[in-house]
Design a protein around this motif. Sequence first.
Motif, PDB file in Angstrom:
ATOM      1  N   LEU A  54       0.970  -1.029   0.077  1.00 37.34           N
ATOM      2  CA  LEU A  54      -0.164  -0.084  -0.367  1.00 37.34           C
ATOM      3  C   LEU A  54       1.076   1.145  -0.201  1.00 37.34           C
ATOM      4  O   LEU A  54       0.356   2.524   0.626  1.00 37.34           O
ATOM      5  CB  LEU A  54      -0.562   0.465   2.038  1.00 37.34           C
ATOM      6  N   ALA A 108      -2.871   5.944  -1.831  1.00 36.86           N
ATOM      7  CA  ALA A 108      -3.904   6.372  -1.090  1.00 36.86           C
ATOM      8  C   ALA A 108      -3.477   7.922  -0.625  1.00 36.86           C
ATOM      9  O   ALA A 108      -2.136   7.416  -0.224  1.00 36.86           O
ATOM     10  CB  ALA A 108      -5.031   5.822  -0.422  1.00 36.86           C
ATOM     11  N   CYS A 109      -3.661   8.923  -0.611  1.00 40.28           N
ATOM     12  CA  CYS A 109      -3.359   9.807   0.203  1.00 40.28           C
ATOM     13  C   CYS A 109      -4.717  10.414   1.569  1.00 40.28           C
ATOM     14  O   CYS A 109      -5.410  10.145   0.624  1.00 40.28           O
ATOM     15  CB  CYS A 109      -2.982  11.402  -0.638  1.00 40.28           C
ATOM     16  N   ALA A 155      -6.588   2.332   1.749  1.00 41.06           N
ATOM     17  CA  ALA A 155      -5.930   2.364   0.436  1.00 41.06           C
ATOM     18  C   ALA A 155      -5.892   1.105  -0.379  1.00 41.06           C
ATOM     19  O   ALA A 155      -5.751   1.500  -1.214  1.00 41.06           O
ATOM     20  CB  ALA A 155      -4.855   2.447   1.181  1.00 41.06           C
ATOM     21  N   VAL A 197      -9.875   9.647   2.648  1.00 39.97           N
ATOM     22  CA  VAL A 197      -8.197   9.422   1.469  1.00 39.97           C
ATOM     23  C   VAL A 197      -9.164   8.790   0.450  1.00 39.97           C
ATOM     24  O   VAL A 197      -9.699   8.466   0.144  1.00 39.97           O
ATOM     25  CB  VAL A 197      -8.328   7.602   2.432  1.00 39.97           C
ATOM     26  N   ARG A 236      -7.306   8.452  -3.958  1.00 37.92           N
ATOM     27  CA  ARG A 236      -6.691   8.189  -5.290  1.00 37.92           C
ATOM     28  C   ARG A 236      -5.543   8.902  -5.498  1.00 37.92           C
ATOM     29  O   ARG A 236      -6.287  10.125  -5.023  1.00 37.92           O
ATOM     30  CB  ARG A 236      -7.135   8.158  -6.184  1.00 37.92           C
ATOM     31  N   ARG A 288       1.002  11.151   2.164  1.00 40.40           N
ATOM     32  CA  ARG A 288       0.475  10.325   1.416  1.00 40.40           C
ATOM     33  C   ARG A 288       0.650   8.591   2.320  1.00 40.40           C
ATOM     34  O   ARG A 288       1.617   9.052   3.126  1.00 40.40           O
ATOM     35  CB  ARG A 288       1.540   9.909   0.149  1.00 40.40           C
ATOM     36  N   VAL A 289       0.532   7.597   2.475  1.00 41.10           N
ATOM     37  CA  VAL A 289       0.339   6.643   2.974  1.00 41.10           C
ATOM     38  C   VAL A 289       1.291   5.838   2.316  1.00 41.10           C
ATOM     39  O   VAL A 289       1.427   5.528   1.352  1.00 41.10           O
ATOM     40  CB  VAL A 289      -0.635   5.810   2.995  1.00 41.10           C
TER      41      VAL A 289
END
Length: 404
Positions: free
Chosen positions: A3, A7-8, A93, A231, A233, A250-251
Amino acid sequence: MSLNGAACIVGAYEHPTRKADDLSVVRLHADVAKGALDDAGLSKSDIDGYFCAGDAPGLGTATVAEYLGLKLRHIDSTECGGSAPILHVAHAAEAIAAGRCNVALITLAGRPRAQMAAAQAAAKAGGVKAPLALKPPDPDAPELAFELPYGPATQNLYAAVARRHMHEFGTTSEQLAWIKVAASHHAQHNPNAMLRDRVTVEDVLNSPLVSDPLHRLDCCVMSDGGGALIVARPEIARELARQNGRPMVRVRGTGEAPKHGMGGQIDLTWSAAAWSGPMAFAEARVKPGDIQYASLYDSFTITVLMQLEDLGFCDKGQGGRFVMDGNLISGVGKLPFNTDGGGLCNNHPANRGGITKVIEAVRQLRGEAHPEVQVPNCHLALASGIGGALASRHTAATLILERV
């Protein structure tokens, strides 16, 4: 599936109330959802994924989603107590990476403080003893017949962990008190914090014992309110960052793990963070020494100390020495933590502190924390949560976030 970068976090909001006498739980969910949408620059029509745990009323996610008028492609109601919102960021995410949704909303809300006050007032008016808890034990829980005869109150379970740590490693009450001192140094700058007065080690030690060796000031606050996260894209996050001029969050790494009660044959010297932490660091491809800010679940001071060790910020048994002399105070120590005041001083909404941990990490990475506690050039932060009870079954969730 990694991950890392999937995702953010584009929206974050913490409800300012700490006592919601005139707001329903579902209204609190709506308030925080709107706050996060406004923060992100999105509308509710952009949301196609929704995540919420057991704090949602009625039919849970279905009730809140209907109240909010959300049209969804994906829902998740994973329940693991206070760590659930941190885990939900990872699950969001995952859903985004799998194409299940594009923009996910996570909410948490509750009003245990107002409910307890109302129950106490009703009990007083009726001349009966006020309840010690609002939620009765689940009669279907298989462990209760074996555990309830021993009176396992929450504070007693955490006190057992603290006492065992003292026995094994020589940890002292003075060392635990430094965690509260650090939280209070930060809370003085938060206008919404329940406890804004700075305290000393002596203040903590002189506060009444709640469950030996934990004092009143070793314990978190009880508060109403809640929070929300959005969260999205990465490509959506990039466009929003371009529009609002904010950095992306950001993750980078995620981890989750349960630890069982093991029929009472449980080692109290470690938590499930010893499993969730290494997962998150491995996925993020960073080390504990790279983290510039840490949001650590602080239901009690011992909860923080255990996570510091289990996440690798110090060796097992060295947590007491690590937290001494202001080492957790922003601008003073090596590892600033809970710069909003945390659950120990600021907010523990619905008795579930995970969402506020992520919210403050987002503030730090955006450079939006209070100037007195903002970590300079903060680009890598960690949020960690414990849901359940350390001395019994619980779930840990760890999240590593990066400023881009």
